[in-house]
Design a protein around this motif. Structure first.
Motif, PDB file in Angstrom:
ATOM      1  N   MET A   1       0.804  -1.206   0.000  1.00  0.00           N
ATOM      2  CA  MET A   1       0.000   0.000   0.000  1.00  0.00           C
ATOM      3  C   MET A   1       0.845   1.268   0.000  1.00  0.00           C
ATOM      4  SD  MET A   1      -3.187  -0.780  -0.087  1.00  0.00           S
ATOM      5  CE  MET A   1      -4.023   0.676   0.536  1.00  0.00           C
ATOM      6  N   SER A   2       2.119   1.156   0.281  1.00  0.00           N
ATOM      7  CA  SER A   2       2.971   2.325   0.298  1.00  0.00           C
ATOM      8  C   SER A   2       3.253   2.777  -1.124  1.00  0.00           C
ATOM      9  CB  SER A   2       4.290   2.028   1.025  1.00  0.00           C
ATOM     10  OG  SER A   2       4.946   0.970   0.372  1.00  0.00           O
ATOM     11  N   ARG A   3       3.362   4.074  -1.342  1.00  0.00           N
ATOM     12  CA  ARG A   3       3.628   4.640  -2.641  1.00  0.00           C
ATOM     13  C   ARG A   3       4.637   5.769  -2.517  1.00  0.00           C
ATOM     14  NH1 ARG A   3      -2.131   5.208  -5.939  1.00  0.00           N
ATOM     15  NH2 ARG A   3      -2.705   3.012  -5.876  1.00  0.00           N
ATOM     16  N   GLU A   4       5.219   6.158  -3.696  1.00  0.00           N
ATOM     17  CA  GLU A   4       6.126   7.285  -3.713  1.00  0.00           C
ATOM     18  C   GLU A   4       5.375   8.497  -4.238  1.00  0.00           C
ATOM     19  OE1 GLU A   4       7.026   4.254  -4.990  1.00  0.00           O
ATOM     20  OE2 GLU A   4       8.157   3.735  -3.193  1.00  0.00           O
ATOM     21  N   PHE A   5       5.439   9.596  -3.534  1.00  0.00           N
ATOM     22  CA  PHE A   5       4.768  10.817  -3.933  1.00  0.00           C
ATOM     23  C   PHE A   5       5.775  11.955  -3.967  1.00  0.00           C
ATOM     24  CE2 PHE A   5       1.505   8.241  -1.877  1.00  0.00           C
ATOM     25  CZ  PHE A   5       0.482   8.270  -2.804  1.00  0.00           C
ATOM     26  N   LYS A   6       5.644  12.811  -4.975  1.00  0.00           N
ATOM     27  CA  LYS A   6       6.514  13.971  -5.075  1.00  0.00           C
ATOM     28  C   LYS A   6       6.016  15.106  -4.200  1.00  0.00           C
ATOM     29  CE  LYS A   6       8.081  12.858  -9.761  1.00  0.00           C
ATOM     30  NZ  LYS A   6       8.197  13.325 -11.161  1.00  0.00           N
ATOM     31  N   SER A   7       4.730  15.132  -3.921  1.00  0.00           N
ATOM     32  CA  SER A   7       4.153  16.198  -3.096  1.00  0.00           C
ATOM     33  C   SER A   7       3.865  15.677  -1.694  1.00  0.00           C
ATOM     34  CB  SER A   7       2.855  16.715  -3.731  1.00  0.00           C
ATOM     35  OG  SER A   7       2.161  17.569  -2.838  1.00  0.00           O
ATOM     36  N   PRO A   8       4.374  16.341  -0.655  1.00  0.00           N
ATOM     37  CA  PRO A   8       4.088  15.917   0.723  1.00  0.00           C
ATOM     38  C   PRO A   8       2.600  15.963   1.055  1.00  0.00           C
ATOM     39  CG  PRO A   8       5.946  17.451   0.658  1.00  0.00           C
ATOM     40  CD  PRO A   8       5.329  17.467  -0.703  1.00  0.00           C
ATOM     41  N   VAL A   9       1.885  16.938   0.465  1.00  0.00           N
ATOM     42  CA  VAL A   9       0.445  17.052   0.725  1.00  0.00           C
ATOM     43  C   VAL A   9      -0.289  15.829   0.178  1.00  0.00           C
ATOM     44  CG1 VAL A   9      -1.632  18.399   0.264  1.00  0.00           C
ATOM     45  CG2 VAL A   9       0.535  19.565   0.740  1.00  0.00           C
ATOM     46  N   THR A  10       0.050  15.449  -1.040  1.00  0.00           N
ATOM     47  CA  THR A  10      -0.576  14.272  -1.644  1.00  0.00           C
ATOM     48  C   THR A  10      -0.254  13.012  -0.847  1.00  0.00           C
ATOM     49  OG1 THR A  10      -0.356  15.299  -3.833  1.00  0.00           O
ATOM     50  CG2 THR A  10      -0.821  12.941  -3.772  1.00  0.00           C
ATOM     51  N   LYS A  11       0.986  12.913  -0.396  1.00  0.00           N
ATOM     52  CA  LYS A  11       1.403  11.768   0.400  1.00  0.00           C
ATOM     53  C   LYS A  11       0.597  11.669   1.694  1.00  0.00           C
ATOM     54  CE  LYS A  11       5.565   9.666   2.435  1.00  0.00           C
ATOM     55  NZ  LYS A  11       5.127   9.618   3.853  1.00  0.00           N
TER      56      LYS A  11
ATOM     57  N   LEU B   1      -2.386  13.010   2.327  1.00  0.00           N
ATOM     58  CA  LEU B   1      -3.789  12.705   2.019  1.00  0.00           C
ATOM     59  C   LEU B   1      -3.971  11.215   1.750  1.00  0.00           C
ATOM     60  CD1 LEU B   1      -4.778  15.727  -0.259  1.00  0.00           C
ATOM     61  CD2 LEU B   1      -5.528  15.292   2.081  1.00  0.00           C
ATOM     62  N   TRP B   2      -3.037  10.630   0.994  1.00  0.00           N
ATOM     63  CA  TRP B   2      -3.109   9.202   0.706  1.00  0.00           C
ATOM     64  C   TRP B   2      -2.996   8.381   1.985  1.00  0.00           C
ATOM     65  CZ3 TRP B   2      -4.356   5.328  -2.324  1.00  0.00           C
ATOM     66  CH2 TRP B   2      -3.764   4.084  -2.129  1.00  0.00           C
ATOM     67  N   GLU B   3      -2.041   8.729   2.830  1.00  0.00           N
ATOM     68  CA  GLU B   3      -1.820   7.955   4.048  1.00  0.00           C
ATOM     69  C   GLU B   3      -3.023   8.036   4.985  1.00  0.00           C
ATOM     70  OE1 GLU B   3       1.852   9.290   5.709  1.00  0.00           O
ATOM     71  OE2 GLU B   3       3.072   8.043   4.373  1.00  0.00           O
ATOM     72  N   TYR B   4      -3.615   9.222   5.128  1.00  0.00           N
ATOM     73  CA  TYR B   4      -4.783   9.344   6.006  1.00  0.00           C
ATOM     74  C   TYR B   4      -6.005   8.651   5.406  1.00  0.00           C
ATOM     75  CZ  TYR B   4      -2.742  12.233   9.636  1.00  0.00           C
ATOM     76  OH  TYR B   4      -1.999  12.661  10.706  1.00  0.00           O
ATOM     77  N   ALA B   5      -6.076   8.592   4.082  1.00  0.00           N
ATOM     78  CA  ALA B   5      -7.160   7.831   3.452  1.00  0.00           C
ATOM     79  C   ALA B   5      -7.001   6.348   3.754  1.00  0.00           C
ATOM     80  CB  ALA B   5      -7.157   8.070   1.940  1.00  0.00           C
ATOM     81  N   VAL B   6      -5.753   5.846   3.698  1.00  0.00           N
ATOM     82  CA  VAL B   6      -5.483   4.448   4.034  1.00  0.00           C
ATOM     83  C   VAL B   6      -5.815   4.180   5.500  1.00  0.00           C
ATOM     84  CG1 VAL B   6      -3.678   2.697   4.269  1.00  0.00           C
ATOM     85  CG2 VAL B   6      -3.730   4.163   2.248  1.00  0.00           C
ATOM     86  N   VAL B   7      -5.440   5.121   6.378  1.00  0.00           N
ATOM     87  CA  VAL B   7      -5.743   4.970   7.806  1.00  0.00           C
ATOM     88  C   VAL B   7      -7.246   4.892   8.025  1.00  0.00           C
ATOM     89  CG1 VAL B   7      -5.621   6.092  10.056  1.00  0.00           C
ATOM     90  CG2 VAL B   7      -3.611   6.071   8.587  1.00  0.00           C
ATOM     91  N   THR B   8      -7.995   5.735   7.332  1.00  0.00           N
ATOM     92  CA  THR B   8      -9.457   5.754   7.482  1.00  0.00           C
ATOM     93  C   THR B   8     -10.070   4.428   7.060  1.00  0.00           C
ATOM     94  OG1 THR B   8      -9.515   8.145   7.074  1.00  0.00           O
ATOM     95  CG2 THR B   8     -11.576   6.930   6.804  1.00  0.00           C
ATOM     96  N   VAL B   9      -9.704   3.954   5.866  1.00  0.00           N
ATOM     97  CA  VAL B   9     -10.260   2.692   5.364  1.00  0.00           C
ATOM     98  C   VAL B   9      -9.846   1.525   6.255  1.00  0.00           C
ATOM     99  CG1 VAL B   9     -10.238   1.070   3.433  1.00  0.00           C
ATOM    100  CG2 VAL B   9     -10.370   3.529   2.990  1.00  0.00           C
ATOM    101  N   SER B  10      -8.565   1.505   6.657  1.00  0.00           N
ATOM    102  CA  SER B  10      -8.066   0.410   7.493  1.00  0.00           C
ATOM    103  C   SER B  10      -8.783   0.358   8.837  1.00  0.00           C
ATOM    104  CB  SER B  10      -6.561   0.572   7.719  1.00  0.00           C
ATOM    105  OG  SER B  10      -5.871   0.650   6.496  1.00  0.00           O
ATOM    106  N   THR B  11      -8.984   1.528   9.439  1.00  0.00           N
ATOM    107  CA  THR B  11      -9.659   1.586  10.734  1.00  0.00           C
ATOM    108  C   THR B  11     -11.105   1.112  10.624  1.00  0.00           C
ATOM    109  OG1 THR B  11      -8.257   3.448  11.389  1.00  0.00           O
ATOM    110  CG2 THR B  11     -10.276   3.089  12.663  1.00  0.00           C
ATOM    111  N   LEU B  12     -11.792   1.493   9.555  1.00  0.00           N
ATOM    112  CA  LEU B  12     -13.178   1.072   9.363  1.00  0.00           C
ATOM    113  C   LEU B  12     -13.273  -0.435   9.121  1.00  0.00           C
ATOM    114  CD1 LEU B  12     -14.589   4.025   7.220  1.00  0.00           C
ATOM    115  CD2 LEU B  12     -14.842   3.617   9.672  1.00  0.00           C
ATOM    116  N   ILE B  13     -12.264  -1.011   8.452  1.00  0.00           N
ATOM    117  CA  ILE B  13     -12.228  -2.470   8.285  1.00  0.00           C
ATOM    118  C   ILE B  13     -12.132  -3.150   9.646  1.00  0.00           C
ATOM    119  CG2 ILE B  13     -10.818  -4.404   7.447  1.00  0.00           C
ATOM    120  CD1 ILE B  13     -10.089  -2.688   5.038  1.00  0.00           C
TER     121      ILE B  13
END
Length: 292
Positions: A1-11, A13-25
């Motif tokens: 699930m880890s990815r490389e992002f050039k923008s810290p903001v995008t990184k 947002l992606w990580e918190y989206a993963v946290v949200t989905v993972s927590t709901l699972i």
């Protein structure tokens, strides 16, 4: 699930989206399968059950206190990024469980198949926990202890959680005198360890490429720019033709394999490529080397 992002903001947002989905699972697995069956697993929630039976503290009160202490430890040893995502996961889980309790009150299990209920009660939280670890987060509890040890020592997350939970599960018998709780607990312990390691290691799998091409310079430039991976150029000799050749050596994440194949084929359809899996890659852009 880890990815490389050039923008810290995008990184972020992606990580918190993963946290949200993972927590709901994890919430779904706990609320619909674990809680209705009263499965006594390890972790802080399992230990809280034991403490509440021995003291005046309720299980929820001890869980809150223990998680706060462990969150502070996470801030100190793992870093602020880990702590904030873990705090977010813990708060989201509490709110989601409260909402589920209000909107979907449950008095009994969904099915009359305890083994099926056990499988979902184990697998869903394990998947959620593994996805959280891949973005440097945790749902709290003994996961934080495992992550702290994993940062400094070459001990797998699943194994460390197993060590923490063996004591908790074994203690259940001396308090509740119920062998079924202990048996279910150890079955759960084994499955969670396997699932955690499988998901985390799958996300970290790496591959090694040997690329032979007359257009090696153009291919190397595109791999560095498009795939964001380093390239090493080696001098070689084709023993049949006795001609000098350049060999490109590339280490990349397994998920980047198709991208690199397409890139090489687009530049030189006649290039010769060898791909192999590697057990571990340590250094910048990959895993950190942790030795005693």
């Amino acid at each position: 699930m880890s990815r490389e992002f050039k923008s810290p903001v995008t990184k972020n947002l992606w990580e918190y989206a993963v946290v949200t989905v993972s927590t709901l699972i994890m919430v779904f697995g706990n609320y619909f399968f674990k809680f209705p069956n009263n499965f006594a697993f390890g972790g802080i929630t399992g230990f809280s059950t034991i403490v509440s039976a021995l003291t005046k503290l309720s299980a929820s009160q001890f869980t809150f206190i223990a998680n706060m202490v462990l969150l502070v430890m996470g801030f100190i040893f793992i870093g602020k990024g880990f702590g904030m995502k873990t705090v977010y996961s813990s708060v989201l889980m509490s709110l989601a469980l409260g909402a589920m309790d209000r909107w979907f009150p449950m008095g009994k299990p969904l099915t009359d198949q305890p083994i099926l209920e056990l499988v979902f009660a184990v697998f869903l939280p394990a998947v959620g926990s593994a996805l959280l670890f891949n973005v440097g987060a945790s749902s709290g509890g003994t996961d934080i202890i495992a992550a702290i040890v994993n940062k400094y020592k070459d001990v797998s997350l699943g194994r460390m959680i197993m060590i923490c939970d063996v004591f908790i599960i074994s203690s259940c018998y001396f308090i509740f005198h119920d062998w079924r709780r202990v048996i279910f607990g150890f079955v759960t312990l084994f499955i969670i360890g396997v699932v955690l390691d499988w998901i985390i290691n799958s996300a970290r799998q790496s591959v090694q490429f040997f690329i032979f091409s007359k257009k090696y310079d153009e291919i190397a430039d595109r791999i560095i720019k498009d795939a964001d991976r380093g390239v090493t150029v080696l001098d070689g000799t084709g023993w049949y033709s006795k001609n000098n050749v350049k060999v490109l050596v590339v280490l990349a994440k397994k998920r980047q394999s198709l991208e690199i194949f397409r890139l090489v084929k687009r530049i030189d359809p006649n290039a010769f490529i060898s791909q192999s899996s590697v057990i571990g890659v340590y250094g910048e852009g990959f895993d950190k080397l942790k030795v005693k």
